[in-house]
Design an enzyme around this catalytic site. Structure first.
Site, short mmCIF file in Angstrom:
data_model
loop_
_atom_site.label_atom_id
_atom_site.label_comp_id
_atom_site.label_asym_id
_atom_site.label_seq_id
_atom_site.Cartn_x
_atom_site.Cartn_y
_atom_site.Cartn_z
N CYS A 130 25.95 86.93 28.69
CA CYS A 130 24.98 86.29 27.80
C CYS A 130 25.49 84.91 27.40
O CYS A 130 26.70 84.67 27.44
CB CYS A 130 24.78 87.16 26.55
SG CYS A 130 23.87 88.67 26.92
N CYS A 212 20.27 86.26 29.01
CA CYS A 212 20.29 86.78 27.64
C CYS A 212 21.04 85.83 26.70
O CYS A 212 21.83 85.00 27.16
CB CYS A 212 20.90 88.18 27.60
SG CYS A 212 22.48 88.33 28.45
#
Ligand code: N1C
Length: 310
Positions: A130, A212
């Site tokens: 992420c 993400c």
């Protein structure tokens, strides 16, 4: 007295010099026939395989496949998985190479589909942490310079599948097992569903779906289409970011150093279009002109520019 000795003189049934029985001779004949048949069959098969194609592949308006495509794919796969990211050392490059070519060989190059690339996608699946995805549009060089320095950041070309395919061209032909090195469909002049365009749409979609946290996009403020709804970024990627997974999209609008004209900045209406699409998708958006870490990279090339002296 009649002569009953066993004579070595050949009888009528066994003429000539051979002392072979009829049975053996029949067997030899059959064997010879079988051998002859095998030889003819082999010659026919070799002839068919070696015979020049009766019909040449279809001619298209785009550039043909990159010479040595398969070798480049295999070499890049090994470079990436063995040297650059050894954590992916378990990837099977032989299978990846086969899955890539099987996605388009012997198929109509105007009917390529996402489905064709599913096995290749499966074999090249990779987890990107992420906060480390970097998208780009009309800024390929600068975006890749940025992730080259920031090794913890990934553009699609910094992932295995993007690294393998970057800059290559490929297509096959429905009537042959071969690649077409002469020409491939041009996305505008021939057809949009060609193997290369469908590939980038498919892998870009997966790259966006998997992103993400905080994600970034490098945009080019020195071109008229700084944000283009029809680009891969505007048409595929922003629509496939997951609102639950992506907290914010940070846009960096970069301008060429010494460029004569800056088309767009973060305050341009064209950037509002991007902001609007994201707000509808419940994804936060921020924008910054000439983001300093990337600006520094531009300044490495043009240290004397006044904007680099500040
Ligand atoms: O159409 P674009 O840029 O907006 O596509 C860029 C966008 C990036 O964020 C990438 O994740 O889409 C992805 N992508 C590639 O990674 C890529 N590598 C090479 C899309 N296209 C890619 N290419 C080739 O460049 C491909 O042939 C495609 O048509 C161009 C897109 O360049 P662009 O218009 O500057």
């Amino acid at each position: 007295m009649s002569d009953h000795r066993f004579s070595s003189v050949p009888t009528e049934e066994e003429p000539g010099c051979c002392h072979l029985s009829r049975k053996v001779k029949v067997c030899l004949c059959v064997l010879l026939c079988v051998l002859l048949c095998v030889l003819v069959a082999v010659a026919v098969v070799v002839g068919v395989l070696m015979w020049p194609r009766a019909t040449p592949p279809r001619a298209w308006n785009g550039t043909g496949s990159t010479p040595h495509f398969s070798e480049i794919v295999l070499g890049r796969c090994f470079t990436y998985t063995q040297l650059l990211r050894p954590e992916l050392g378990h990837a099977d490059c032989g299978q990846i190479g086969k899955a890539f070519t099987n996605a388009f060989l012997s198929k109509d190059p105007c009917h390529s589909s996402e489905q064709d690339y599913q096995l290749l996608l499966k074999l090249t699946s990779q987890t990107i942490p992420c906060h480390s995805s970097v998208f780009w549009s009309k800024s390929t060089q600068l975006a890749h310079l940025y992730t080259r320095v920031r090794q913890d950041m990934f553009t699609l070309e910094d992932t295995l599948i993007g690294y393998i395919a970057d800059g290559l061209n490929w297509c096959g032909d429905a009537g042959s097992y071969e690649m077409n090195y002469q020409s491939c469909p041009h996305w505008r002049k021939d057809c949009i569903n060609n193997p290369v365009s469908v590939f980038w749409d498919t892998v870009s979609k997966r790259f966006a779906e998997n992103a993400c946290g905080e994600v970034q996009v490098v945009l080019n403020g020195s071109v008229s289409n700084t944000f283009d709804k029809n680009s891969t970024f505007g048409r595929v990627e922003i629509h496939n970011l997951h609102p639950g997974k992506v907290s914010v999209l940070k846009a960096w609008v970069m301008h060429d150093i010494g460029g004569v004209y800056s088309y767009h900045t973060c305050s341009s209406p064209i950037i509002d279009d991007l902001k609007f699409i994201l707000s509808k998708r419940n994804i936060s958006f921020t924008c910054e002109d000439d983001y300093r870490p990337i600006k520094f990279l531009q300044c490495v090339k043009s240290p004397e520019d006044s904007s680099c002296r500040k």
